[in-house]
Design a protein around this motif. Structure first.
Motif, PDB file in Angstrom:
ATOM      1  N   ARG A  27      -5.788   0.388  23.077  1.00 47.05           N
ATOM      2  CA  ARG A  27      -4.661  -0.128  22.302  1.00 47.05           C
ATOM      3  C   ARG A  27      -4.526  -1.640  22.395  1.00 47.05           C
ATOM      4  NH1 ARG A  27       1.752   1.162  23.478  1.00 47.05           N
ATOM      5  NH2 ARG A  27       2.595  -0.374  21.990  1.00 47.05           N
ATOM      6  N   PHE A  28      -4.876  -2.223  23.569  1.00 50.49           N
ATOM      7  CA  PHE A  28      -4.573  -3.634  23.789  1.00 50.49           C
ATOM      8  C   PHE A  28      -5.803  -4.542  23.873  1.00 50.49           C
ATOM      9  CE2 PHE A  28      -0.608  -1.682  25.152  1.00 50.49           C
ATOM     10  CZ  PHE A  28       0.329  -2.553  24.620  1.00 50.49           C
ATOM     11  N   ILE A  29      -6.989  -3.995  24.060  1.00 48.65           N
ATOM     12  CA  ILE A  29      -8.178  -4.832  24.177  1.00 48.65           C
ATOM     13  C   ILE A  29      -8.879  -4.926  22.824  1.00 48.65           C
ATOM     14  CG2 ILE A  29     -10.441  -5.114  25.262  1.00 48.65           C
ATOM     15  CD1 ILE A  29      -8.170  -5.680  27.141  1.00 48.65           C
ATOM     16  N   ASP A  30      -9.046  -6.144  22.333  1.00 53.29           N
ATOM     17  CA  ASP A  30      -9.726  -6.375  21.061  1.00 53.29           C
ATOM     18  C   ASP A  30     -11.157  -5.824  21.127  1.00 53.29           C
ATOM     19  OD1 ASP A  30      -9.454  -8.225  18.441  1.00 53.29           O
ATOM     20  OD2 ASP A  30     -11.498  -8.379  19.240  1.00 53.29           O
ATOM     21  N   PRO A  31     -11.657  -5.260  20.024  1.00 51.93           N
ATOM     22  CA  PRO A  31     -13.008  -4.663  20.032  1.00 51.93           C
ATOM     23  C   PRO A  31     -14.110  -5.615  20.471  1.00 51.93           C
ATOM     24  CG  PRO A  31     -11.812  -3.973  18.083  1.00 51.93           C
ATOM     25  CD  PRO A  31     -10.961  -5.005  18.752  1.00 51.93           C
ATOM     26  N   VAL A  32     -13.905  -6.921  20.270  1.00 51.05           N
ATOM     27  CA  VAL A  32     -14.933  -7.883  20.679  1.00 51.05           C
ATOM     28  C   VAL A  32     -14.403  -8.819  21.767  1.00 51.05           C
ATOM     29  CG1 VAL A  32     -16.195  -7.811  18.515  1.00 51.05           C
ATOM     30  CG2 VAL A  32     -14.300  -9.423  18.768  1.00 51.05           C
ATOM     31  N   ALA A  33     -13.399  -8.374  22.511  1.00 44.46           N
ATOM     32  CA  ALA A  33     -12.823  -9.197  23.576  1.00 44.46           C
ATOM     33  C   ALA A  33     -13.884  -9.541  24.621  1.00 44.46           C
ATOM     34  CB  ALA A  33     -11.656  -8.465  24.235  1.00 44.46           C
ATOM     35  N   ASP A  34     -13.788 -10.751  25.145  1.00 49.91           N
ATOM     36  CA  ASP A  34     -14.682 -11.194  26.212  1.00 49.91           C
ATOM     37  C   ASP A  34     -14.127 -10.708  27.548  1.00 49.91           C
ATOM     38  OD1 ASP A  34     -16.597 -12.496  27.731  1.00 49.91           O
ATOM     39  OD2 ASP A  34     -15.613 -14.454  27.611  1.00 49.91           O
ATOM     40  N   ILE A  35     -14.891  -9.864  28.238  1.00 53.09           N
ATOM     41  CA  ILE A  35     -14.456  -9.298  29.518  1.00 53.09           C
ATOM     42  C   ILE A  35     -15.333  -9.866  30.630  1.00 53.09           C
ATOM     43  CG2 ILE A  35     -13.989  -7.195  30.814  1.00 53.09           C
ATOM     44  CD1 ILE A  35     -12.397  -7.382  28.214  1.00 53.09           C
ATOM     45  N   GLN A  36     -14.712 -10.544  31.578  1.00 53.98           N
ATOM     46  CA  GLN A  36     -15.438 -11.117  32.710  1.00 53.98           C
ATOM     47  C   GLN A  36     -14.703 -10.768  33.999  1.00 53.98           C
ATOM     48  OE1 GLN A  36     -18.380 -12.655  32.479  1.00 53.98           O
ATOM     49  NE2 GLN A  36     -18.393 -12.566  30.233  1.00 53.98           N
ATOM     50  N   THR A  37     -15.381 -10.060  34.905  1.00 56.77           N
ATOM     51  CA  THR A  37     -14.792  -9.701  36.187  1.00 56.77           C
ATOM     52  C   THR A  37     -15.784 -10.012  37.301  1.00 56.77           C
ATOM     53  OG1 THR A  37     -15.622  -7.428  36.418  1.00 56.77           O
ATOM     54  CG2 THR A  37     -13.720  -7.759  34.969  1.00 56.77           C
ATOM     55  N   THR A  38     -15.346  -9.840  38.534  1.00 58.83           N
ATOM     56  CA  THR A  38     -16.247 -10.029  39.672  1.00 58.83           C
ATOM     57  C   THR A  38     -17.428  -9.077  39.606  1.00 58.83           C
ATOM     58  OG1 THR A  38     -14.392 -10.721  41.062  1.00 58.83           O
ATOM     59  CG2 THR A  38     -16.373 -10.007  42.199  1.00 58.83           C
ATOM     60  N   PHE A  39     -17.221  -7.910  38.990  1.00 59.24           N
ATOM     61  CA  PHE A  39     -18.235  -6.879  39.012  1.00 59.24           C
ATOM     62  C   PHE A  39     -19.137  -6.861  37.790  1.00 59.24           C
ATOM     63  CE2 PHE A  39     -14.470  -4.759  41.181  1.00 59.24           C
ATOM     64  CZ  PHE A  39     -14.790  -5.303  42.408  1.00 59.24           C
ATOM     65  N   LEU A  40     -18.648  -7.322  36.642  1.00 62.01           N
ATOM     66  CA  LEU A  40     -19.453  -7.216  35.425  1.00 62.01           C
ATOM     67  C   LEU A  40     -18.927  -8.143  34.346  1.00 62.01           C
ATOM     68  CD1 LEU A  40     -17.649  -5.496  33.162  1.00 62.01           C
ATOM     69  CD2 LEU A  40     -18.255  -3.590  34.628  1.00 62.01           C
ATOM     70  N   GLY A  41     -19.729  -8.317  33.304  1.00 64.02           N
ATOM     71  CA  GLY A  41     -19.326  -9.029  32.113  1.00 64.02           C
ATOM     72  C   GLY A  41     -19.708  -8.210  30.901  1.00 64.02           C
ATOM     73  N   GLY A  42     -18.905  -8.296  29.847  1.00 67.24           N
ATOM     74  CA  GLY A  42     -19.213  -7.498  28.671  1.00 67.24           C
ATOM     75  C   GLY A  42     -18.226  -7.766  27.560  1.00 67.24           C
ATOM     76  N   LYS A  43     -18.248  -6.893  26.571  1.00 66.42           N
ATOM     77  CA  LYS A  43     -17.401  -7.051  25.403  1.00 66.42           C
ATOM     78  C   LYS A  43     -16.572  -5.792  25.151  1.00 66.42           C
ATOM     79  CE  LYS A  43     -18.895 -11.141  24.007  1.00 66.42           C
ATOM     80  NZ  LYS A  43     -18.006 -12.324  23.886  1.00 66.42           N
ATOM     81  N   GLY A  44     -15.324  -5.997  24.777  1.00 62.76           N
ATOM     82  CA  GLY A  44     -14.479  -4.937  24.264  1.00 62.76           C
ATOM     83  C   GLY A  44     -13.988  -3.917  25.270  1.00 62.76           C
ATOM     84  N   PRO A  45     -13.321  -2.876  24.762  1.00 68.86           N
ATOM     85  CA  PRO A  45     -12.707  -1.854  25.619  1.00 68.86           C
ATOM     86  C   PRO A  45     -13.699  -1.177  26.566  1.00 68.86           C
ATOM     87  CG  PRO A  45     -11.889  -1.663  23.379  1.00 68.86           C
ATOM     88  CD  PRO A  45     -12.998  -2.669  23.330  1.00 68.86           C
ATOM     89  N   LYS A  46     -14.921  -0.930  26.099  1.00 68.34           N
ATOM     90  CA  LYS A  46     -15.899  -0.227  26.936  1.00 68.34           C
ATOM     91  C   LYS A  46     -16.161  -0.972  28.235  1.00 68.34           C
ATOM     92  CE  LYS A  46     -20.583   1.685  26.887  1.00 68.34           C
ATOM     93  NZ  LYS A  46     -21.822   1.867  26.071  1.00 68.34           N
ATOM     94  N   ALA A  47     -16.271  -2.303  28.171  1.00 68.44           N
ATOM     95  CA  ALA A  47     -16.558  -3.088  29.375  1.00 68.44           C
ATOM     96  C   ALA A  47     -15.398  -3.017  30.361  1.00 68.44           C
ATOM     97  CB  ALA A  47     -16.842  -4.533  28.994  1.00 68.44           C
ATOM     98  N   LEU A  48     -14.159  -3.132  29.869  1.00 70.07           N
ATOM     99  CA  LEU A  48     -13.019  -3.080  30.784  1.00 70.07           C
ATOM    100  C   LEU A  48     -12.844  -1.684  31.361  1.00 70.07           C
ATOM    101  CD1 LEU A  48     -10.785  -4.576  32.169  1.00 70.07           C
ATOM    102  CD2 LEU A  48      -9.295  -4.122  30.209  1.00 70.07           C
ATOM    103  N   LYS A  49     -13.119  -0.657  30.563  1.00 70.13           N
ATOM    104  CA  LYS A  49     -13.045   0.708  31.090  1.00 70.13           C
ATOM    105  C   LYS A  49     -14.053   0.902  32.221  1.00 70.13           C
ATOM    106  CE  LYS A  49     -11.335   3.155  26.983  1.00 70.13           C
ATOM    107  NZ  LYS A  49     -11.652   4.159  25.938  1.00 70.13           N
ATOM    108  N   GLN A  50     -15.249   0.344  32.048  1.00 72.30           N
ATOM    109  CA  GLN A  50     -16.266   0.462  33.093  1.00 72.30           C
ATOM    110  C   GLN A  50     -15.806  -0.231  34.372  1.00 72.30           C
ATOM    111  OE1 GLN A  50     -20.161  -0.990  31.994  1.00 72.30           O
ATOM    112  NE2 GLN A  50     -20.932  -0.869  34.094  1.00 72.30           N
ATOM    113  N   HIS A  51     -15.236  -1.425  34.222  1.00 72.40           N
ATOM    114  CA  HIS A  51     -14.734  -2.163  35.385  1.00 72.40           C
ATOM    115  C   HIS A  51     -13.626  -1.373  36.089  1.00 72.40           C
ATOM    116  CE1 HIS A  51     -12.902  -5.251  37.843  1.00 72.40           C
ATOM    117  NE2 HIS A  51     -11.758  -5.111  37.199  1.00 72.40           N
TER     118      HIS A  51
END
Length: 252
Positions: A27-51
């Motif tokens: 609902r809140f993460i844009d489909p092409v959002a830039d996701i950067q965490t200590t554990f991973l980097g990626g795009k969109g909801p799938k990357a944040l769900k993995q984190h």
């Protein structure tokens, strides 16, 4: 009208990290959002769900507390801490069964009610290293903790030779220091110089991000050489003492 800070906090942050509801990410993460965490980097909801899933898999009895929220134009900056049990593998560190408390700073860029950039910075790595035994304790016997010895040890274990400054920079990086904190600790070097050292380290060791770097040093069994001379309580307080400290963005 409700403020965006209230909506994101009450309908996204708390449901996700307190209640472990991965569905709010869509609902809140844009489909092409830039996701950067200590554990991973990626795009969109799938990357944040993995984190989020990797975090939940590694820690149980997840007690989540928001300490502060700061809004700066289209950015929300969160500071929170979690009291939890290290019950699963993360960053190649096997479960210790220990109760730990880790802190995290999250920066969200907001556009039209959606999160277009999500960056998180946590002190999980040094906190975990404070409660586990060294992977190869016998490896440390008789090894001096000066820079020359570290250069030799890194070369022997990774096959790559780092310079004196790169070794110093690597040590502060693994301990959780930001670029500006590292620059200050190394005698007032520029942030750009420290960034160059970090890029050189990644290139020489053939890693792309902090997660891969941390895993490599851990697998080589030399992590204790970089962490044993640091007071984790003092270090963590310095890194996370100011929730508006945007310098933390340089931590990854």
């Amino acid at each position: 009208m409700r403020k965006i800070i209230e909506i994101i906090t009450e309908e996204f942050v708390l449901p996700l990290w307190r209640d472990k509801r991965l569905d709010v990410i869509d609902r809140f993460i844009d489909p092409v959002a830039d996701i950067q965490t200590t554990f991973l980097g990626g795009k969109g909801p799938k990357a944040l769900k993995q984190h989020a899933q990797e975090t939940f898999n590694a820690f149980s009895s997840f007690q989540f507390t928001i300490e502060d929220v700061v809004q700066q134009k289209n950015q929300l900056i969160y500071k929170w801490h979690v009291r939890t049990i290290h019950s699963g593998t993360i960053l190649n560190i096997p479960p210790s069964g220990q109760t730990i408390i880790f802190s995290e700073i999250v920066v969200c860029d907001i556009e039209d009610g959606m999160i277009t950039k999500y960056q998180s910075f946590t002190n999980i790595p040094p906190v975990l290293n404070s409660v586990i035994r060294p992977l190869n304790p016998d490896f440390l016997n008789g090894i001096d903790r000066d820079i020359i010895s570290l250069i030799s040890v890194v070369k022997d274990t990774t096959g790559k030779r780092l310079t004196t400054r790169e070794i110093e920079c690597l040590g502060f990086w693994l301990k959780g220091f930001s670029i500006k904190q590292t620059a200050k600790a190394l005698g007032g070097l520029s942030s750009r110089t420290i960034q160059t050292f970090r890029e050189n380290i990644k290139r020489k060791l053939h890693v792309e991000n902090f997660q891969q770097l941390f895993s490599l040093i851990q697998q080589c069994g030399i992590m204790p050489l970089f962490l044993t001379d640091v007071s984790l309580e003092e270090q963590n307080a310095e890194i996370f003492e100011n929730p508006t400290l945007l310098d933390v963005l340089s931590h990854s």
